[in-house]
Design a protein around this motif. Structure first.
Motif, PDB file in Angstrom:
ATOM      1  N   THR A  60      -2.699  -4.038   1.244  1.00 55.99           N
ATOM      2  CA  THR A  60      -4.246  -3.614   1.721  1.00 55.99           C
ATOM      3  C   THR A  60      -4.165  -5.012   3.750  1.00 55.99           C
ATOM      4  O   THR A  60      -4.083  -6.014   3.870  1.00 55.99           O
ATOM      5  CB  THR A  60      -5.480  -3.661   1.688  1.00 55.99           C
ATOM      6  OG1 THR A  60      -4.829  -3.395   0.440  1.00 55.99           O
ATOM      7  CG2 THR A  60      -6.332  -3.918   2.588  1.00 55.99           C
ATOM      8  N   HIS A  75      -4.722  -8.431   0.834  1.00 54.46           N
ATOM      9  CA  HIS A  75      -4.718  -8.365  -0.483  1.00 54.46           C
ATOM     10  C   HIS A  75      -3.126  -7.681  -0.531  1.00 54.46           C
ATOM     11  O   HIS A  75      -2.543  -6.975   0.124  1.00 54.46           O
ATOM     12  CB  HIS A  75      -5.549  -7.077  -0.626  1.00 54.46           C
ATOM     13  CG  HIS A  75      -5.970  -7.105  -2.240  1.00 54.46           C
ATOM     14  ND1 HIS A  75      -6.035  -8.041  -3.397  1.00 54.46           N
ATOM     15  CD2 HIS A  75      -5.705  -6.536  -3.335  1.00 54.46           C
ATOM     16  CE1 HIS A  75      -6.150  -8.177  -4.587  1.00 54.46           C
ATOM     17  NE2 HIS A  75      -6.147  -6.490  -4.560  1.00 54.46           N
ATOM     18  N   ASP A 115     -13.618  -1.865  -4.819  1.00 55.41           N
ATOM     19  CA  ASP A 115     -13.491  -3.113  -3.714  1.00 55.41           C
ATOM     20  C   ASP A 115     -12.213  -2.173  -2.493  1.00 55.41           C
ATOM     21  O   ASP A 115     -11.834  -2.589  -3.085  1.00 55.41           O
ATOM     22  CB  ASP A 115     -13.221  -4.458  -4.146  1.00 55.41           C
ATOM     23  CG  ASP A 115     -13.201  -5.533  -2.635  1.00 55.41           C
ATOM     24  OD1 ASP A 115     -13.425  -4.793  -2.063  1.00 55.41           O
ATOM     25  OD2 ASP A 115     -13.290  -6.493  -3.639  1.00 55.41           O
ATOM     26  N   LYS A 118      -9.958  -4.550  -2.303  1.00 55.57           N
ATOM     27  CA  LYS A 118      -8.648  -5.035  -3.219  1.00 55.57           C
ATOM     28  C   LYS A 118      -8.409  -4.399  -3.687  1.00 55.57           C
ATOM     29  O   LYS A 118      -8.842  -4.171  -5.186  1.00 55.57           O
ATOM     30  CB  LYS A 118      -9.559  -6.956  -3.451  1.00 55.57           C
ATOM     31  CG  LYS A 118      -9.553  -7.673  -2.604  1.00 55.57           C
ATOM     32  CD  LYS A 118     -10.121  -8.959  -3.629  1.00 55.57           C
ATOM     33  CE  LYS A 118     -10.479  -9.765  -2.484  1.00 55.57           C
ATOM     34  NZ  LYS A 118     -11.523 -10.910  -3.163  1.00 55.57           N
TER      35      LYS A 118
END
Lengths: 453, 196
Positions: A60, A75, A115, A118
C-alpha cells in the motif's frame, strides 16, 4: 471534511451520469467509484528470491499529496511464498480486493474497507482448479453485481492455453464456470475467422449492450517458461491466443469468435453512452485492435494502428483509456516505453506522445481526470529483466503528472531496493469510499452503518 | 442521465429458459418487523415463492437508487399481474435499512403507493440494530450514513443498490445493481426460474 466533500462516493449511478471525475478508468462499470483524489494505490507484488522476505505481497502506497506519508509505502501484507502474483480486482462495493496468482492458482482476498491504509488478508481460495473443473491460472478478477468473474489462462490437463472463466460470490464461494469456445465445441458461437482456440486472458463488459468480451494469451507451459527459451522454441511460440470472443453477458454464452492474431491482451471499453467499442493490443504483432459494433449491430474486429516497430518486438502490455474516450495509453514492456494515442476517431488512432519510463514497463493506471498516471514494471517472474541490483531501473512504481503535453515525475519507488519485489497490478483506494476520513483518527468521521448506530 | 431501468432495453435479451441462473448460495434469514407491526422472519415471509428482495429506505432521493428499484419492481408487478401462473408464485420484499425513520406506519403508507392489492409485496424493516446489522451483513449490503462537516447526521445515506432474485428453495439466483436492474430482465429471469 473538505476532502470528504471532494471525494464523495459516487455509486454506479454516477458512472451512468458520466460525472466529471472518478477513479481509474479501466475498472468494471458495475463498481462504486471514487470522485477526486485517491488516497492509496494497492500494488499486487511478486516476491523475488533474495529480496526482502521473498514473498508475494500487497503493498500500500500513500498517494495523496495532502498526506504526510505521500509517496511512501505505508503498509505491506505478505501472503506466504511465491505464487506468480499477477492481476487483482475489487468487488463491486470495493470492500474487498481479489489478488490472483498464475502458478499456484491461489486467490487472496484482502479486506480494504475496514482500514483502507492497512489491508488485511481476509480469505484465501486455494481450491480454484478443483472447484472450476480444471481451470488453471486465474487472471482477471472483474466485478459483476454481487459477484466476481475470474478469467483463466490454462487448464490442468495439458497446461496449454485452453481455459475458461469462473464466477464466485463476493464472499468467495464458487458459483459456476464456463469454458471458452473451441473448434471441438463452439457452444453455439459463430466462428467468424480461422481460429476458435479456446484461450483466455482478460474480460470486460458493456452492460448496456449486454456484451462481454474476452481476449486470449497463452497457457501455463508458456507463461512459466523462461522468456529466452520460449522465444527460441518455434513450436511453443505457436501456442498463443488469436481470438477475442463476444459473449452474451446475461446468458454467459459465447456468440461470436473474432480473429485477433498475436495474443490480444488487455481489453478496455469506451465509456461514452453511445460508444459501442473496445480496444485491445496484440503482444506479438504490436497492433491496436478495435472491437466494435457495426451499424447492423454485429461485433467486428480490425487492426487500427501499429505500436512501434513490430519487428523489434516492443511487446505491448497494459493499456488505459481516458474517461473521455479520446486517448489511450499503451505500454510496451520490452522497450520500457509508454505511448499515447489519440483515439478520437477509434478507427484511426494516431500516436501523439512517447516516452521511456524504465528498463521495462507493464501496468498503467490513470486517474479519472487523466492528470495522474501510475506505472509499474513487472510482467512475469520468468520473463522480467534482471539488473536491479546493478542500479538499473527495472522494478518500480512511479507516479507522473500529465498536463496534456508532458509527463512529470512526482515520485519513483524502487521496489527491489526497498526489499519488496516486482510490482504488478495497481488498484486505487480511498477513505471516503467507506465513509471514513484520514487521520487524526480520533477526530475523523467514521461513518457507521445504520446498524452500528 | 437516468439508469437503463427507466427506459427500454438497448438490446434483445436472451430468451427466458435459454440460459442458466446458477445458485449463489442460500438467502439469509433474518428477524424483521412487518408493515403490520408484527415480528417475523425473512424466510417466513418468503415462504415457498420466488422472491425479489430489495434494500431501500423511503427517504432516498437518488433517482438511480431506491426510486429506481420501486420503478422497476412496479413494472415487474404490472407484467405479472395478468399472468396468474407467474403472479401467484412470486412475491416482493422491500427491506428498509432505516428503521429509525421507516416505522411500520411509514412503510405501510410508502408501500401503498406501489403495491397492487392483488400482488404480494411486503415492506419490512428490522426491529433492532443487531437484527439490521446481521441482515445487511448477510446480504453484503453496505450502507453509509451521510454526515455534515460537524459530524451531524444529514438524514441521508449512501448505498449500492442491490436487488436479489431468490428461488423457491431460498437460494439466491441473481443480483441486480443500478446498471443491470430492468423490468424485462427480472421478468425474464423469473420466467427462467419457473421453467427450471
Amino acid at each position: 471534511m473538505i476532502r470528504q466533500v471532494m471525494i464523495a462516493v459516487a455509486l454506479l449511478a454516477s458512472m451512468l451520469l458520466q460525472t466529471s471525475s472518478a477513479d481509474e478508468t479501466c475498472m468494471s462499470p458495475y463498481m462504486a467509484k471514487i470522485v477526486g483524489q485517491e488516497d492509496f494505490v494497492y500494488i499486487w507484488t511478486l516476491g523475488l528470491e533474495g529480496v526482502g522476505d521473498g514473498q508475494d505481497k500487497l503493498v500500500t502506497v500513500d498517494v495523496n499529496p495532502d498526506s504526510a506519508d505521500y509517496g511512501t509505502v505505508v503498509h505491506s501484507v505478505s501472503v506466504g511464498g511465491r505464487n506468480e502474483a499477477h492481476h487483482s480486482g475489487l468487488t463491486d462495493d470495493r470492500r474487498f480486493l481479489w489478488a490472483a496468482t498464475l502458478d499456484t492458482n491461489k486467490i487472496f482476498i484482502f479486506d480494504v474497507h475496514t482500514d483502507p491504509a492497512k489491508p488485511v488478508l481476509h480469505k484465501t481460495i486455494d481450491d480454484f482448479v478443483a472447484k472450476t473443473g480444471g481451470i488453471v491460472g486465474p487472471h482477471t478478477t472483474y466485478a459483476l453485481p454481487g459477484r466476481m468473474l475470474i478469467t483463466g489462462l490454462s487448464n490442468n490437463r495439458d497446461h496449454g492455453g485452453r481455459t475458461g472463466m469462473a464466477e464466485y460470490t463476493n464472499g468467495g464461494e464458487f458459483i459456476t464456470s464456463v469454458w471458452m469456445p473451441t473448434d471441438d465445441n463452439l457452444q453455439g458461437a459463430v466462428k467468424s475467422g480461422n481460429y476458435a482456440d479456446g484461450y483466455g486472458y482478460d474480460a470486460r463488459a458493456l452492460p448496456r449492450r449486454n456484451v462481454l468480451l474476452t481476449s486470449s494469451f497463452t497457457g501455463w507451459n508458456n507463461y512459466m517458461m523462461n522468456l529466452g527459451k520460449l522465444l527460441g522454441d518455434p513450436e511453443a511460440m505457436q501456442r498463443f491466443g488469436n481470438t477475442v470472443v463476444v459473449w452474451d453477458l446475461h446468458a454467459r454464452t459465447p456468440k461470436k469468435i473474432i480473429d485477433v492474431p498475436g495474443a490480444p491482451l488487455e481489453l478496455r471499453c469506451a465509456w461514452g453512452s453511445q460508444s459501442n467499442y473496445c480496444f485491445t493490443t496484440t503482444a506479438l504483432t504490436s497492433k491496436i485492435w478495435l472491437l466494435y459494433e457495426d451499424d447492423a449491430g454485429e461485433w467486428q474486429g480490425k487492426a487500427v494502428a501499429d505500436i512501434g516497430d513490430a519487428s523489434k518486438i516492443p511487446l505491448p502490455v497494459d493499456i488505459s483509456i481516458s474517461a473521455d474516450d479520446k486517448h489511450l495509453w499503451v505500454n510496451t514492456w520490452n522497450d520500457g516505453k509508454v505511448r499515447l494515442f489519440d483515439i478520437s476517431d477509434p478507427h484511426n488512432p494516431e500516436q501523439v506522445f512517447e516516452e521511456q519510463i524504465g528498463e521495462q514497463i507493464n501496468m498503467v493506471s490513470q486517474s479519472w481526470d487523466g492528470e495522474r498516471v501510475y506505472f509499474t514494471s513487472s510482467l512475469l517472474a520468468n520473463w522480467d529483466k534482471t539488473g536491479s541490483s546493478d542500479g538499473k531501473d527495472v522494478q518500480y512504481f512511479k507516479l507522473f503528472g500529465w498536463d496534456g503535453e508532458k509527463l512529470t515525475l512526482d515520485f519513483n519507488l524502487d521496489f527491489v531496493q526497498m526489499g519488496l519485489g516486482s510490482p504488478h497490478q495497481m488498484r486505487f483506494g480511498a477513505y471516503a469510499l467507506y465513509g471514513q476520513a484520514p487521520t487524526p483518527r480520533a477526530e475523523n468521521t467514521i461513518l457507521k452503518t445504520a446498524a452500528a448506530e | 442521465m437516468l439508469a437503463p431501468g427507466y427506459s427500454a432495453l438497448e438490446f434483445v435479451p436472451p430468451a427466458a429458459g435459454s440460459y442458466g441462473l446458477p445458485p449463489m448460495g442460500l438467502a439469509a434469514d433474518g428477524r424483521i418487523l412487518t408493515d403490520q407491526n408484527k415480528r417475523s422472519t425473512l424466510h417466513d415471509v418468503m415462504g415457498d415463492r420466488i422472491t425479489v428482495l430489495s434494500f431501500i429506505f423511503t427517504t432516498c432521493t437518488d433517482v438511480n437508487g431506491c426510486p429506481l428499484a420501486a420503478y422497476v419492481l412496479s413494472g415487474v408487478q404490472r407484467a405479472l399481474l395478468d399472468r396468474p401462473e407467474m403472479r401467484d408464485r412470486v412475491r416482493f420484499i422491500s427491506f428498509s435499512f432505516d428503521p429509525e425513520n421507516d416505522s411500520p406506519k411509514v412503510l405501510k403508507e410508502y408501500g401503498g403507493k406501489f403495491r397492487d392489492p392483488n400482488f404480494h409485496w411486503d415492506f419490512v424493516t428490522a426491529a433492532t440494530d443487531i437484527d439490521l446489522a446481521t441482515t445487511l451483513d448477510a446480504y453484503g449490503q453496505s450502507v453509509l450514513r451521510d454526515y455534515d462537516g460537524e459530524g451531524n447526521y444529514m438524514g441521508s445515506m449512501s448505498h449500492i443498490l442491490r436487488v436479489f432474485l431468490i428461488d423457491e428453495q431460498k437460494k439466491i439466483r441473481n443480483i441486480y445493481s443500478t446498471s443491470f436492474l430492468h423490468t424485462d430482465t427480472i421478468v425474464n429471469d423469473v420466467r427462467t426460474l419457473l421453467m427450471d
